[in-house]
Motif scaffolding. Sequence first.
Motif, mmCIF file in Angstrom:
data_model
loop_
_atom_site.group_PDB
_atom_site.id
_atom_site.type_symbol
_atom_site.label_atom_id
_atom_site.label_comp_id
_atom_site.label_asym_id
_atom_site.label_seq_id
_atom_site.Cartn_x
_atom_site.Cartn_y
_atom_site.Cartn_z
ATOM 1 N N LEU A 6 30.273 98.290 116.588
ATOM 2 C CA LEU A 6 30.288 97.879 118.180
ATOM 3 C C LEU A 6 32.002 97.744 118.520
ATOM 4 O O LEU A 6 32.593 98.191 119.598
ATOM 5 C CB LEU A 6 29.562 97.087 118.629
ATOM 6 C CG LEU A 6 27.960 97.325 118.516
ATOM 7 C CD1 LEU A 6 27.396 95.946 118.962
ATOM 8 C CD2 LEU A 6 27.506 98.247 119.652
ATOM 9 N N VAL A 7 32.629 96.962 117.787
ATOM 10 C CA VAL A 7 33.829 96.640 118.005
ATOM 11 C C VAL A 7 34.840 97.741 117.868
ATOM 12 O O VAL A 7 35.880 98.220 118.547
ATOM 13 C CB VAL A 7 34.503 95.511 117.077
ATOM 14 C CG1 VAL A 7 36.011 95.329 117.099
ATOM 15 C CG2 VAL A 7 33.699 94.283 117.395
ATOM 16 N N MET A 8 34.508 98.580 116.457
ATOM 17 C CA MET A 8 35.310 99.921 116.476
ATOM 18 C C MET A 8 35.084 100.895 117.726
ATOM 19 O O MET A 8 36.139 101.416 118.192
ATOM 20 C CB MET A 8 34.954 100.565 115.408
ATOM 21 C CG MET A 8 35.356 101.813 114.728
ATOM 22 S SD MET A 8 34.937 102.559 113.545
ATOM 23 C CE MET A 8 33.371 103.055 113.932
ATOM 24 N N LEU A 9 33.864 101.072 118.100
ATOM 25 C CA LEU A 9 33.741 102.122 119.277
ATOM 26 C C LEU A 9 34.384 101.433 120.540
ATOM 27 O O LEU A 9 34.919 102.361 121.240
ATOM 28 C CB LEU A 9 32.196 102.278 119.317
ATOM 29 C CG LEU A 9 31.465 102.888 118.186
ATOM 30 C CD1 LEU A 9 29.806 103.043 118.366
ATOM 31 C CD2 LEU A 9 31.919 104.406 117.896
ATOM 32 N N GLY A 10 34.072 100.297 120.869
ATOM 33 C CA GLY A 10 34.783 99.656 122.060
ATOM 34 C C GLY A 10 36.220 99.805 122.097
ATOM 35 O O GLY A 10 36.913 100.123 122.853
ATOM 36 N N GLY A 11 36.815 99.385 120.917
ATOM 37 C CA GLY A 11 38.341 99.355 120.854
ATOM 38 C C GLY A 11 38.767 100.722 120.857
ATOM 39 O O GLY A 11 39.809 101.103 121.598
ATOM 40 N N GLY A 12 38.077 101.534 120.398
ATOM 41 C CA GLY A 12 38.570 103.258 120.589
ATOM 42 C C GLY A 12 38.464 103.609 122.148
ATOM 43 O O GLY A 12 39.505 103.994 122.669
ATOM 44 N N ILE A 13 37.594 103.159 122.652
ATOM 45 C CA ILE A 13 37.094 103.385 124.185
ATOM 46 C C ILE A 13 38.490 102.755 125.131
ATOM 47 O O ILE A 13 39.242 103.281 125.962
ATOM 48 C CB ILE A 13 36.073 103.062 124.776
ATOM 49 C CG1 ILE A 13 34.770 103.955 124.155
ATOM 50 C CG2 ILE A 13 35.800 103.031 126.446
ATOM 51 C CD1 ILE A 13 33.320 103.382 124.383
#
Length: 118
Positions: A6-13
């Motif tokens: 979740l952190v990885m996906l959110g950070g990318g966004i």
Amino acid sequence: MIQCILVMLGGGIGAVIRGFVTDVFNQKFNTSLPIPTLLINVVGSFCIGLLMGMCLNINWINPFIIVGILGGLTTFSTLSSELVKLLTTPKQINLFILYSILQYGVSFVACLLGYYLF
């Protein structure tokens, strides 16, 4: 493990949004002060404070939205590099001081305001 994803996906966004906003702003305006980072950090800080103040007990809110998206959107490393550029550019010390005060002061106040709205 799911929180890391979740952190990885959110950070990318968040990082993509920051890059897009910065590019669009810089194409439309020519300024010696890095205004896009200031706006992004103030809005992001407000949103973080708002979500903190809401005390949401939803498991994915903190890792995905606060740490991920808003953490990727707001950025200390970009701020630091912009401050170094201002500090090391001749005759930019006044902009360095102004930008430092705006970034830290306004972002903090925005986060605090967001927090106390709920």
